[in-house]
Design a protein around this motif. Sequence first.
Motif, PDB file in Angstrom:
ATOM      1  N   TYR A  21       0.806  -1.077  -0.007  1.00  0.00           N
ATOM      2  CA  TYR A  21      -0.001  -0.138   0.102  1.00  0.00           C
ATOM      3  C   TYR A  21       0.726   1.339   0.087  1.00  0.00           C
ATOM      4  CZ  TYR A  21      -3.623   3.168   0.932  1.00  0.00           C
ATOM      5  OH  TYR A  21      -4.531   4.230   0.817  1.00  0.00           O
ATOM      6  N   ILE A  22       1.840   1.214   0.779  1.00  0.00           N
ATOM      7  CA  ILE A  22       2.975   2.101   0.952  1.00  0.00           C
ATOM      8  C   ILE A  22       3.317   2.531  -0.521  1.00  0.00           C
ATOM      9  CG2 ILE A  22       4.945   3.293   1.579  1.00  0.00           C
ATOM     10  CD1 ILE A  22       3.402   3.098   3.780  1.00  0.00           C
ATOM     11  N   GLU A  52       0.550   4.037  -2.970  1.00  0.00           N
ATOM     12  CA  GLU A  52       0.138   5.394  -2.913  1.00  0.00           C
ATOM     13  C   GLU A  52       1.371   6.219  -3.189  1.00  0.00           C
ATOM     14  OE1 GLU A  52      -2.589   6.918  -2.034  1.00  0.00           O
ATOM     15  OE2 GLU A  52      -3.805   6.003  -0.303  1.00  0.00           O
ATOM     16  N   ALA A  53       2.458   5.774  -2.763  1.00  0.00           N
ATOM     17  CA  ALA A  53       3.601   6.590  -2.951  1.00  0.00           C
ATOM     18  C   ALA A  53       3.713   7.122  -4.446  1.00  0.00           C
ATOM     19  CB  ALA A  53       4.755   6.186  -2.384  1.00  0.00           C
ATOM     20  N   LEU A  83       1.532   7.868  -6.422  1.00  0.00           N
ATOM     21  CA  LEU A  83       0.706   8.851  -6.813  1.00  0.00           C
ATOM     22  C   LEU A  83       1.321  10.413  -6.838  1.00  0.00           C
ATOM     23  CD1 LEU A  83      -2.474   8.309  -4.791  1.00  0.00           C
ATOM     24  CD2 LEU A  83      -2.120   7.979  -7.185  1.00  0.00           C
ATOM     25  N   ILE A  84       2.392  10.564  -6.052  1.00  0.00           N
ATOM     26  CA  ILE A  84       2.924  11.739  -5.917  1.00  0.00           C
ATOM     27  C   ILE A  84       3.956  12.159  -7.004  1.00  0.00           C
ATOM     28  CG2 ILE A  84       4.411  13.190  -4.596  1.00  0.00           C
ATOM     29  CD1 ILE A  84       3.993  11.774  -2.150  1.00  0.00           C
ATOM     30  N   TYR A 142       1.476  12.468 -10.068  1.00  0.00           N
ATOM     31  CA  TYR A 142       0.803  13.755  -9.934  1.00  0.00           C
ATOM     32  C   TYR A 142       1.506  14.938 -10.616  1.00  0.00           C
ATOM     33  CZ  TYR A 142      -1.398  17.934  -7.703  1.00  0.00           C
ATOM     34  OH  TYR A 142      -1.785  19.199  -7.528  1.00  0.00           O
ATOM     35  N   VAL A 184      -5.348  16.241 -11.004  1.00  0.00           N
ATOM     36  CA  VAL A 184      -6.073  16.392  -9.746  1.00  0.00           C
ATOM     37  C   VAL A 184      -7.156  15.361 -10.071  1.00  0.00           C
ATOM     38  CG1 VAL A 184      -8.018  17.466  -8.460  1.00  0.00           C
ATOM     39  CG2 VAL A 184      -5.930  18.768  -9.081  1.00  0.00           C
ATOM     40  N   PHE A 212      -5.515  11.993  -9.443  1.00  0.00           N
ATOM     41  CA  PHE A 212      -5.068  11.783  -8.078  1.00  0.00           C
ATOM     42  C   PHE A 212      -6.279  11.357  -7.227  1.00  0.00           C
ATOM     43  CE2 PHE A 212      -3.646  12.810  -3.949  1.00  0.00           C
ATOM     44  CZ  PHE A 212      -2.320  12.518  -4.050  1.00  0.00           C
ATOM     45  N   LEU A 213      -7.304  12.152  -7.553  1.00  0.00           N
ATOM     46  CA  LEU A 213      -8.414  11.905  -6.654  1.00  0.00           C
ATOM     47  C   LEU A 213      -9.246  10.545  -6.912  1.00  0.00           C
ATOM     48  CD1 LEU A 213     -10.084  15.458  -6.065  1.00  0.00           C
ATOM     49  CD2 LEU A 213      -8.663  14.299  -4.603  1.00  0.00           C
ATOM     50  N   LEU A 237      -6.912   7.879  -5.624  1.00  0.00           N
ATOM     51  CA  LEU A 237      -6.716   8.047  -4.169  1.00  0.00           C
ATOM     52  C   LEU A 237      -8.167   7.482  -3.322  1.00  0.00           C
ATOM     53  CD1 LEU A 237      -5.110   8.763  -1.763  1.00  0.00           C
ATOM     54  CD2 LEU A 237      -6.307  11.102  -1.759  1.00  0.00           C
ATOM     55  N   VAL A 238      -9.179   7.901  -3.963  1.00  0.00           N
ATOM     56  CA  VAL A 238     -10.555   7.522  -3.225  1.00  0.00           C
ATOM     57  C   VAL A 238     -10.604   5.844  -3.376  1.00  0.00           C
ATOM     58  CG1 VAL A 238     -12.947   7.400  -3.721  1.00  0.00           C
ATOM     59  CG2 VAL A 238     -11.819   9.506  -3.979  1.00  0.00           C
ATOM     60  N   VAL A 290      -7.927   4.216  -0.968  1.00  0.00           N
ATOM     61  CA  VAL A 290      -8.199   4.503   0.704  1.00  0.00           C
ATOM     62  C   VAL A 290      -9.351   3.702   1.011  1.00  0.00           C
ATOM     63  CG1 VAL A 290      -7.585   7.055   0.909  1.00  0.00           C
ATOM     64  CG2 VAL A 290      -9.797   6.351   0.329  1.00  0.00           C
ATOM     65  N   LEU A 291     -10.335   3.244   0.141  1.00  0.00           N
ATOM     66  CA  LEU A 291     -11.013   2.242   0.610  1.00  0.00           C
ATOM     67  C   LEU A 291     -10.330   0.685   0.821  1.00  0.00           C
ATOM     68  CD1 LEU A 291     -14.141   3.108  -1.756  1.00  0.00           C
ATOM     69  CD2 LEU A 291     -13.987   3.248   0.771  1.00  0.00           C
ATOM     70  N   LEU A 318      -7.731   0.542   1.641  1.00  0.00           N
ATOM     71  CA  LEU A 318      -6.931   0.688   3.098  1.00  0.00           C
ATOM     72  C   LEU A 318      -7.679   0.196   4.153  1.00  0.00           C
ATOM     73  CD1 LEU A 318      -4.474   1.553   4.622  1.00  0.00           C
ATOM     74  CD2 LEU A 318      -5.274   3.757   4.915  1.00  0.00           C
TER      75      LEU A 318
END
Lengths: 169, 512, 495, 363, 100
Positions: free
Chosen positions: B143-144, B147-148, B150-151, B154, B170, B173-174, B177-178, B181-182, B184
């Motif tokens: 997961y790290i 997600e990482a 994305l930076i 982006y 954006v 990213f969004l 990300l959404v 996080v689910l 997660l």
Amino acid sequence: MINQLVFAYFAVVILFSAIMTISRRNPIHSVLFMLLLFFHIAGVFVLLNAEFLAAVQLIVYAGAILILYLFVVMLLQVDRETKSSRANRFWPWLTAFGVIIATEIALLVLRGSFPGENGVMMRTMPGTGVKELGIELYSKYLVPFEIASVLLLVGLIGAVLLAKKDAKE
Amino acid sequence: MLELMPNTLGYPLLSLLIFIPIAGAIVLLAVRNAAAARWIALVVSLVEIGLCIPLLANFNSGTANMQFGESMSWISDWNINYRIGVDGISILFVALTTLLTTISIMVSWTAVQDRVREFMVAMLFLESAMIGVFAALDLFLFYIFWEAMLIPMYLLIGVWGGPNRLYAAVKFFLYTLVGSVLMLVAILAVYFTAGGTFDVLALMNYKFGHDFQLWAFAAFFAAFAVKVPMFPFHTWLPDAHVEAPTAGSIILAGILIKMGAYGFLRFSLPFFPDATIFFTPAIMILSVVAIIYGAYMAFAQTDFKKLIAYSSVSHMGFVTLGIFALNSQGLEGGLLQMINHGVSTGALFLAVGVIYERTHTRLLADYGGIAAKVPVYATFLMIITLSSIGLPGTNGFIGEFTIILGAFKHKVIYAVIASLGIILGAGYMLWLYQRVAFGKVTNPHNEHLSDMNLREVVAALPLVILVFAIGLYPNAAFQVMHASTEHLIQHMQAKAQTLPAVAQAVGALTGH
Amino acid sequence: MPNSLHDFFQQLGPMYPEFLVIAVALIALVADLVVPRGQKHLLGWLGLIGLAAAAALTLSLAADHAGNTQTAFFNGTFLFDPFSVFFKMVFYLSCSLGILLSMKYLSVEDIHRGEYYSLMLFATSGMMLMASAGDLITLYLGLELMALSIYILAGFMRGDGRSNEAGIKYLLLGAFSSGIMLYGMSLLYGLSGTTNLNGIMTFLQSADLTNPVIFLAMVMLIVSFGFKVAAVPFHMWVPDVYEGAPTSVTAFMSAGPKVAGFAVLLRVFVHALAPLQGHVSAILAVIAVLTMAVGNIMAISQTNIKRMLAYSSIAHAGYALVGLAAATANKAMMVDGSASVMLYVLIYTVMNMGAFGVVIMLRKSGSRGEEIADFAGLGKTNKAAAFLMLIFMFSLTGIPPLAGFMGKFYIFKSAVQAGMIWLAILGVLFSAISAYFYLRVIMVMWMYDPKQEFSLLRSPALALALAIAVTAVIVIGVAPSSVLEIARASVLGLM
Amino acid sequence: MSESHQLLNIAWRVLLFLVPALALVAFILANAMYLQLMERKVLAHMQSRLGPMRTGWHGVLQPIADAVKFLFKEDVIPAKADKWVFSIAPLMLLIMAFGSMVIIPFGPPTDFFGILSHKVPMLVSNLNIGVLYILAFASVGTYGVIMAGWASNNKYAFMGGFRSAAQMISYEIPMAFAIVTVVLMAGSLNLTDIVNAQQGRWFLFTPLGPVVFFLYLLAGIAETNRVPFDLPEAESELVAGYFTEYSGIRFGIFYMAEYMNMMVVSLLVSIMFLGGWLPVQIFPHALAGVAPIVWLNKALAAIPPTLWLLAKLYFFIFFYMWLRATLPRYRYDQLMAISWKTLLPLSLCVLVASAFMKQLGWI
Amino acid sequence: MIPLSWYVILSALLFTIGVVGVLTRRNVFIILMSIELMLNAANINMIAFSHYLQNLTGQIFVVFVITVAAAEAAVALALIILLVRNRGVVYVDEFNILKG
């Protein structure tokens, strides 16, 4: 009987002057009603055998805090309310809300119970109370006492710092 | 039961793969000169490719176990470990990542003039994160990295992208990300349900309750489906592709969107077999919808990049179709098609990048007839187009054919619709090629186009080679992945047997 | 007589850090008279030395008390335990960062006065007392000491109406919430006959929990602490106060008092009101959701960076409340839930103050640099500052491998563990929404063209603060183990 | 207890309260009226004049004539004044002055030379917080002044009220510290206890006594707005200060309140420093062997305690008037500076010092 | 003999009046005074409990509450003076540089 009557008198005046305090247009009148309120709260304290606090209530609350209010209100000459409305436009609702909350708290208190409720009204604490208070204050509650001193210092610094005009300003 | 086979090479190969780019990026932070930054980045990426050689050479394709394993405690209070390893499913992606990163750096050589150092830093960070995603065997670690990623992505889109880059960045990213996080939350639920472990291999063996599987699958699905992207979660993709710089598009199409499908294979299927079977019909339908919808939309595009983006939606539909066919042909086809798509779409974006750098337009109407002016380029584009269509002899054919085979075994109707998709694909790709390369030169600006230079050819060549290599000798790839896919099928079967009805279904699906 | 004096000093031992901080504040106050105008930053360094000494003292005391979970002093009014040590370290950190951020900024705003540092230290000592409070009275006084200092700091720009407004608004709402809190405390005292937190817990363990007054008291305490940590619906003051106050104060205010608020929340709700666990948890969960929702959604439309960060700080209080709701869910969750809150507030402190540090850099004479639009093109011209801001923003969003992610992860982990998956789901969704407004700052910095020449505020102190913050954000993000272990071990003081 | 018995009990308690209260009121009113005459006479004689001579023998009926005049004069309330506040303000002052007097003991409990069956205290209410009560009332007294000043809606009155209030607040603090020092020495808040604690030695003659005495006296004079601290009534600047707009009976009340406050201060000084009702003794220990002195001391001790107290009271009243005849007025900033920069630090030091001395057994 | 609940209800009513004052009034002085009402309500409670429980803690608490109220009032009024000096308003809804 007498005690209850006296309490009733105090309670009525306290509530009356509290309502007047928050409803006066002129803040100076509010302050004066507040003074009335403080006197009667001091009376309630006396009823509860807390003479020391009754005196402190008058010395600090009435004699220092409230007089400060009065000073500032007068100095700033804000006693003339310029606007027609003294409260914000939601005040009827908020007042109703207040009444409801008050009723609720009162009901809860009546339904709830406090351990001390059956306590006797006679003073069993020895002495005048002031001495015991002092001893507790300087032994058991020494830490808060010290903090209070720092707190007052901070209040002092703040008041001087903020309100004092700089020479150059 | 899979095991983590410890790395016996004497040096932590996977860790090196993961962390060398980060080290390079940190070095880059100290560099002020743009040219130096380019060279450092290139060298780092070449080192990465070099490291892939021992990786592939020492890979034992005879076992489904995780190889080159490394494990050490990271956050002991949460029982989180730094556990990495690769198997037949992930190793190809690791290799592909190193390759496409190098190519991306090469194509950005002149295209990126602004803030070169930061660009290269972002690329290298991205490479680390991508390899990390494929190598991680601890859900938390995964997961790290997930997600990482994305930076830098982006920033790649947002800083070096096209005119509408802010919106696209954006949105990208969004959306992701959404979904993530689910996942997660689901990861946490999995962690607690399985008694406090993030170890992927241990979790594979844990039998989750049926209801739990359903919603945990759904949460993982949210993350992976957005990333793939499956219809109807795909809307970020065209924007992101169009606005991203060429390098970004290559990485995005080549690696990033594969991660969704990889996630299905690595986590969803083995963790939640019952839920997988439960959701299969729906996902199959979504897949064929994506195939047809992507193709249909591709027809309507006038923008080169957007067309390729929609074709990606369509192609990724094939991938998910193959994976959720839940038989070995489908799985292997899906896997191979992912590699193929990475190669061919990467190459297509490269082609767009090359022409865009010269014309500064991506509108198809602005091209036309350039074949005569830039023959090398036209040839390159032709090969890639054919690969994308799936002409026999190219890699695309093998992948699509195997997938349709798998789908056919699953349910005939899906195979039929998917075939229709292939035909549509041929249609829009050929039409594309015709509009770009054939005919007369309509745009006077194109009169003096220069052909691909040596750097671009060098960048494109590996891809062309791969197109034919896989197309002609697919077994090399199949061999690598076979043990793992077989094991996956058997594993699901074994695990799903707790529920008789489902077991039967699996049996029927897998032909046992 | 000598004997009792000796005992007295023996007993005083655990309070030495507090005394030290207060003493340094007083020294600074007196030294202010001799330090010439323009050299006031020396007082800041004095404060920093004092804080460092206090930190060392605290750690040595902690070493002396190693093994004891909780030691009560002065009849239980003052507690020394790992829990308070942890929070005190966070307070030292936030105050040090606050001082470092202030030094140059105060000169630019032309409000460089010695009292500033004294007030910061007084506020810190108030927070320390809050963390160590074993009695409602100590707690109340510590809180007021902190709050009063910060009211003054918020209104520190005497010539600026905005700052005055901020101060008075903060004061009005702070005093209002104190009133509510006091009423709740008075009921609690009436019920249990003591103001000692351990005593209250003992009382509640055997109390008739159907007594509605207990819940009245509980609700009032929640409401008032809600004000202190800026939870919805008690958050109205935050944006105005944050915007109006001097930025360095805002930075300090967004971290220190909020952290102290959580220290008290943990102490009161996880420890003293432990028998009410389930009920507290339910209310906190609802407040947490509202807080996250309002904070994140309102932040989207802000154009002023301080207001945006204000709403963001509301949202972060929401996340921490999620952890608190988990901590109060049941007995088994006390350690992990509380530790998650503690870890979170620590991480929040560094990343948020870091972000404010960059905001402060933009302040220069002639421009406030508080609009998000003022950041346009910073990434082109001042890469280091923009890069730092980028890290802080991503950390606030909760993107790994930065510390913000670890904090949120632990929070949501606790929520899931406590069986509040719905809360965790809402939490992560809101944190995804939050990406939108954090990204916008990054976008403006990195993807817009500069509209103006930047002449950033630079000073060694500011650089040091930012370096500390960014190092902490990255190190905790990559290797949270040790901090995590400390947080978990520190919780034991609560039990 | 039966109903009627209870009522009787209540009635008895009310009587016990009413009789001394009425006596006190009578005493205060009489004093307030005649102290005015006294002041005029003292001032006149100090300035080699005669003062009022026409109404009665040497003007003894002058106060009555004045009272009649006050009562029948038209009671003017300025048109723009805040009528309620304007009317209440003088009453506030009056109530505060009376209130303070309530706890002042005029002597030890007495049976009035055997008239009563048992000893009754010589005060209206024996509160155990004694001195604090005085402080409480003193601090509230400020309100009357400030209300009067504000309600008159006259800038002179307003300024005067302000000055006066600020002055009172400023001097309250050293005054309170002085009182606390006395409390520290006596170990009680109760005024009777404080007097009894001076049995052997008046507090004035303790090591720090003179300083505390001086502090309290100074603060007390300032607190009553008397010369040399009578800034609020600085005619040259402020006409008549906060009661510029007052006339008739209300003016009279202000006037009376001033004398009453003087009495309170004088009484407290006597009680706290000069042993209250304790008789003057001339070196009772040192000269214990000298017969005439012993007789003298016995004779002095035979004088009723209350008379001793009154003697001390009138001495201080006279002192007030003496000051008025002698000293010029301070400037306002000097006045404030004295309080904040001299008296306050001094009083704090004295308090701390006496705490140490008490602890070491020197007091 | 006065029942304890009388005191508590008196204080509850006083507290509510204070809350209503804070919420409805616009004049900053009156808001501050309303807050004082709330504090006084709490004080009545404390002292009543202290009396009925026969323990002095309540009275001690009140001593500190009054101390805090004094310090707070000083700072509040200093801030108000500043505000009036800089902006000339005492109505909270006219504090309009900040959005509110």
